[in-house]
Design an enzyme around this catalytic site. Structure first.
Site, PDB file in Angstrom:
ATOM      1  N   GLN A  65     -39.505 -14.802   7.279  1.00 18.74           N
ATOM      2  CA  GLN A  65     -40.240 -15.336   6.384  1.00 18.74           C
ATOM      3  C   GLN A  65     -41.308 -16.331   6.773  1.00 18.74           C
ATOM      4  O   GLN A  65     -42.443 -16.508   6.144  1.00 18.74           O
ATOM      5  CB  GLN A  65     -39.462 -16.155   5.085  1.00 18.74           C
ATOM      6  N   ASN A 113     -26.392 -15.724   5.153  1.00 20.49           N
ATOM      7  CA  ASN A 113     -27.256 -16.192   3.798  1.00 20.49           C
ATOM      8  C   ASN A 113     -26.986 -15.205   2.775  1.00 20.49           C
ATOM      9  O   ASN A 113     -27.467 -14.040   2.910  1.00 20.49           O
ATOM     10  CB  ASN A 113     -28.669 -16.345   4.244  1.00 20.49           C
ATOM     11  N   GLU A 114     -26.578 -15.910   1.517  1.00 17.30           N
ATOM     12  CA  GLU A 114     -26.741 -14.905   0.366  1.00 17.30           C
ATOM     13  C   GLU A 114     -26.123 -13.794   0.726  1.00 17.30           C
ATOM     14  O   GLU A 114     -26.570 -12.460   0.290  1.00 17.30           O
ATOM     15  CB  GLU A 114     -28.189 -14.714  -0.205  1.00 17.30           C
ATOM     16  N   HIS A 117     -30.006 -13.936   7.967  1.00 20.23           N
ATOM     17  CA  HIS A 117     -30.883 -14.110   6.558  1.00 20.23           C
ATOM     18  C   HIS A 117     -31.606 -12.774   6.151  1.00 20.23           C
ATOM     19  O   HIS A 117     -32.877 -12.782   6.533  1.00 20.23           O
ATOM     20  CB  HIS A 117     -31.763 -15.588   6.898  1.00 20.23           C
TER      21      HIS A 117
END
Ligand code: IFM
Length: 387
Positions: free
Chosen positions: A17, A157-158, A114
């Site tokens: 990101q 992540n998540e 991620h």
């Protein structure tokens, strides 16, 4: 009240990101039409925030503001761009990031996965395959040289969002607003990968955990059973899998009310953020309490924030969320840190429009502009108190 001694105050990012040009990842392929995408891609990530080169400046801004921690992810697709082909230079790059954080007095929290996968992994294996478990374990071993003197490592992540995104049978439901349930096989493999990775990390003296996206599933009166059922595969199974971990990361942004037909549409008059989510700072307290009830594991808030062009509203939202953290602490819940999402405006998986950052940047020069919210959160960190 003051927060506990040693409470971490930080901000988070994810490699894809902010770094830019993550060309060996499955997301890059998707952005350029070489792989199917679960939702329309408005723009590719391109150079993103060029944090791959500008991370020292980014970290310095956080430290100068008063923050004490930085969470970032290392990119599997850069470290192992082809299966079994490990880039020592990329390991060195991430090692330098850890050293830079430490030199600036920021406790690094490093995420191993991620959302993005190496393109070869997505093509040849994927999270539907049990082979993913060993390959992720092997990647964890590969990453260990980056992690010398890093204590806090987030494996995945998540994972619940990874399982939800994988559930392509329900893709239409996703496009029309509701989140599909978590794909059961992918869920199992993610839990397996987390276990293998955590055990490698623990043997190397690290504190391992994973971070779960909580959605504050709130029942309309009479629909408590439906809300519990709704949350099971989308959230609870991942919270439960954290039992026995060193810590869990809680990530929260908004809530979902559950009624007779499942998720209830956001009321017409409710304030929405740039992602279209309901403005609801109470989501964080809800997520922390739910996790604590289910697993009793110490909590780090690893993401919480708001996509807005109105930075004053970012401060309001964050203050509201932190009041919830105060209440949770007052009730004896072991919360150990708050890492805001995000350090920088970033690539929000298909678009740069939803701006979550404490720091903005010029899309042509990449020049950074700290927002008032950065100084505000830094002030909270220096006082170790909201007010
Ligand atoms: O940007 C994402 C992040 O990658 C994962 N958690 C939610 C954020 C906001 O959507």
């Amino acid at each position: 009240m003051t927060f506990p001694n040693g409470f971490l105050w930080g901000a988070s990012t994810a490699a894809h990101q902010v770094e830019g040009n993550n060309v060996s990842s499955d997301w890059w392929l998707r952005e350029h039409g070489h792989a199917p995408s679960p939702s329309p891609i408005e723009s590719p990530s391109g150079d993103a925030a060029d944090s791959y080169h500008r991370y020292p400046e980014d970290m310095r801004m956080l430290a100068d503001a008063g923050l004490t921690s930085y969470r970032f992810s290392i990119e599997w697709a850069r470290i192992e761009p082809e299966k079994g082909c490990v880039s020592l230079a990329q390991l060195d790059h991430y090692r330098r990031m850890v050293d830079t954080a430490r030199d600036l007095g920021l406790t690094p929290m490093v995420t191993l996965h991620h959302f993005t996968n190496p393109a070869w992994f997505a093509r040849e294996v994927g999270w539907h395959s049990p082979r993913a478990v060993d390959l992720f374990g092997r990647f964890t071993e590969t990453a260990l040289p980056v992690l010398t003197d890093v204590e806090l490592v987030c494996t995945i992540n998540e994972p619940n969002m990874v399982a939800i995104m994988a559930n392509s049978e329900e893709r239409d439901a996703f496009l029309s607003g509701g989140l599909p349930s978590g794909h059961p096989v992918v869920t199992e493999n993610l839990i397996g990968a987390h276990r293998v990775s955590s055990s490698i990390l623990r043997s190397a003296g690290k504190q391992a955990g994973w971070s779960v996206a909580t959605q504050a599933y709130q029942a309309e009166p009479g629909f408590e059973g439906a809300a519990a059922e709704h949350g099971r595969s989308r959230e609870d199974v991942f919270l439960d899998a954290a039992a026995g971990d060193d810590w869990i990361g809680i990530q929260a942004y908004t809530r979902t009310k559950i009624g007779a037909d499942g998720p209830v549409p956001i009321p017409a008059g409710a304030e929405r953020t740039l992602t279209g989510w309901e403005y609801y700072p109470g989501a964080l307290e809800f997520g922390i309490r739910r996790s604590w009830e289910r697993n009793g594991v110490p909590v780090y808030v690893t993401e919480n924030g708001i996509a807005t062009a109105d930075d004053a509203r970012r401060i309001d939202y964050t203050a509201g969320a932190l009041e919830g953290v105060e209440r949770a602490l007052a009730d004896g819940i072991d919360v150990r840190g708050y890492l805001h999402w995000s350090a920088l405006d970033n690539y929000e998986w298909g678009s740069f429009r939803p701006t979550f950052g404490l720091i903005g940047w010029d899309p042509e020069t990449f020049e950074r502009s700290p927002k008032p919210s950065l100084a505000w959160l830094g002030g909270v960190a220096r006082r170790n108190a909201l007010r």
